[in-house]
Design an enzyme around this catalytic site. Structure first.
Site, PDB file in Angstrom:
ATOM      1  N   GLU A   1      21.006 -15.677   4.369  1.00 20.19           N
ATOM      2  CA  GLU A   1      22.346 -15.963   3.831  1.00 20.19           C
ATOM      3  C   GLU A   1      22.195 -16.528   2.416  1.00 20.19           C
ATOM      4  O   GLU A   1      21.365 -17.412   2.176  1.00 20.19           O
ATOM      5  CB  GLU A   1      23.009 -17.018   4.742  1.00 20.19           C
ATOM      6  CG  GLU A   1      24.431 -17.372   4.353  1.00 20.19           C
ATOM      7  CD  GLU A   1      25.034 -18.450   5.271  1.00 20.19           C
ATOM      8  OE1 GLU A   1      24.279 -19.230   5.894  1.00 20.19           O
ATOM      9  OE2 GLU A   1      26.272 -18.519   5.331  1.00 20.19           O
TER      10      GLU A   1
ATOM     11  N   LYS B   1      31.673 -12.960   6.539  1.00 20.58           N
ATOM     12  CA  LYS B   1      31.543 -14.032   7.548  1.00 20.58           C
ATOM     13  C   LYS B   1      32.921 -14.402   8.092  1.00 20.58           C
ATOM     14  O   LYS B   1      33.833 -14.734   7.323  1.00 20.58           O
ATOM     15  CB  LYS B   1      30.867 -15.233   6.884  1.00 20.58           C
ATOM     16  CG  LYS B   1      30.452 -16.343   7.828  1.00 20.58           C
ATOM     17  CD  LYS B   1      29.682 -17.404   7.026  1.00 20.58           C
ATOM     18  CE  LYS B   1      29.086 -18.499   7.873  1.00 20.58           C
ATOM     19  NZ  LYS B   1      28.339 -19.481   7.055  1.00 20.58           N
TER      20      LYS B   1
ATOM     21  N   CYS C   1      24.994 -16.756  10.145  1.00 14.52           N
ATOM     22  CA  CYS C   1      24.727 -18.183  10.351  1.00 14.52           C
ATOM     23  C   CYS C   1      25.660 -18.867  11.363  1.00 14.52           C
ATOM     24  O   CYS C   1      25.486 -18.712  12.564  1.00 14.52           O
ATOM     25  CB  CYS C   1      24.722 -18.903   9.008  1.00 14.52           C
ATOM     26  SG  CYS C   1      23.801 -20.466   9.078  1.00 14.52           S
TER      27      CYS C   1
END
Ligand SMILES: NC(=O)CCC(=O)C(=O)O
Length: 326
Positions: free
Chosen positions: A63, A158, A198
């Site tokens: 990321e 995300k 994440c």
């Protein structure tokens, strides 16, 4: 809601060799240095795979690896530091849509073009980690996937933003980024894969849906922190793998102890039995792992969760959470 199973079968097909590149980000230099280092590490991963006669098929980056400065490292989204927003804006670039011809990509999409070129150069699939995407009016934390021909195959923004309020740290990623509005899987000659980023790892639904869609694995480019990492990082991955009987792999940036946001590191691959099959410590490193469809088959044959699931008993989870069912 019925979560339909798919005809794509992760228990069949070839093995896939993956390389998780735990690149050091943000220590010194700028975006161009990060891109240069990424290209060196992709070449190194492919060479090391070939040297071992285990050719790497798919490479993963972390990321926000294309960040630049010592003072404001990448993945530091704490807007107590207002410089950060400028930093992310400086590194942000437009991310084209999958299928869009490279000739139409913006000249500002430097990281995206470099990732596509790296895929072509090394004839390998690349999950390009995430970069700050400059959307039309908002920033997104966006991951991309490239074929060995350099095509942009998939794009994922995300969806769950890292807004955490713990005694020792407060983060509000949503002050900087807007959330994405769809989940992503992509198909390759060696199976279907899920892609998330994440903090998304904390939301079990992504891996459940990916597994119901026939994914062999879910990949999570990441930059976990050192407060929650020791307790949660491995546990979450092993849980996601075990519940869904698929492979789970995370790729983190390497740790910089001097950074304001100290990244946990420990990129990892976990088997469908919940075993950690490969991992890094905190330093820059390439982690290699092989995903074997036969192991998924054996796991599912031995512990038949898939055929024993009682969807007739599980309420419509979405409807319940929306108050439309009990
Ligand atoms: N970059 C992130 O999403 C960090 C997530 C994290 O550290 C966590 O504890 O969750």
């Amino acid at each position: 809601m019925t979560i339909a199973a798919t005809t794509i079968d992760p228990t069949k097909g070839p093995k896939v060799n993956v390389a998780l590149i735990q690149i050091q980000a943000g220590k010194e230099g700028g975006k161009q240095d990060q891109i240069k280092r990424m290209r060196e590490l992709v070449v190194q991963a492919v060479k090391e795979g070939n040297d071992k006669s285990e050719p790497v098929h798919l490479i993963v980056l972390p990321e926000m690896w294309n960040g630049s400065t010592v003072s404001v490292p990448p993945a530091t989204y704490c807007l107590a530091d207002l410089q950060l927003h400028d930093e992310l804006l400086a590194n942000a670039e437009p991310v084209p849509e999958p299928g869009q011809a490279p000739s139409e990509w913006s000249p500002k999409s430097e990281t995206i073009r470099a990732l596509a070129d790296a895929a072509i150069e090394s004839k390998v699939w690349i999950i390009g980690g995430s970069v700050p995407e400059q959307g039309t009016d908002r920033l997104y934390n966006t991951a991309t996937v490239y074929s060995p021909e350099g095509e942009l195959i998939a794009k994922y923004r995300k969806t769950h933003l890292f807004d955490l309020c713990l005694p020792k740290m407060t983060y509000k990623e949503s002050d900087t980024f807007a959330p994405g509005d769809h989940l992503t899987t992509f198909d390759t000659p060696f199976g279907r894969f899920g892609l998330a980023i994440c903090y998304d790892l904390r939301f079990a639904e992504i891996a459940i849906l990916a597994s119901r869609k026939g994914c062999t694995a879910v990949f999570y480019p990441a930059a976990f922190n050192t407060h929650t990492g020791p307790l949660h990082w491995e546990l979450l991955q092993r849980g996601r793998a075990l519940d869904n009987q698929i492979y789970i792999a995370t790729c983190s940036c390497a740790r910089d102890e001097a950074a304001k946001y100290v990244i946990y590191g420990h990129s990892m691959a976990v088997s469908p039995m919940g075993k950690v099959i490969a991992t890094a410590e905190t330093e820059e490193k390439i982690v290699y792992a092989t995903f074997d469809p036969q192991h998924i088959a054996d796991t599912r044959a031995g512990i038949p969760l898939l055929t024993q699931r009682r969807f007739d008993l599980y309420p419509d989870i979405l409807a319940v959470s929306e108050g439309k069912a009990q």
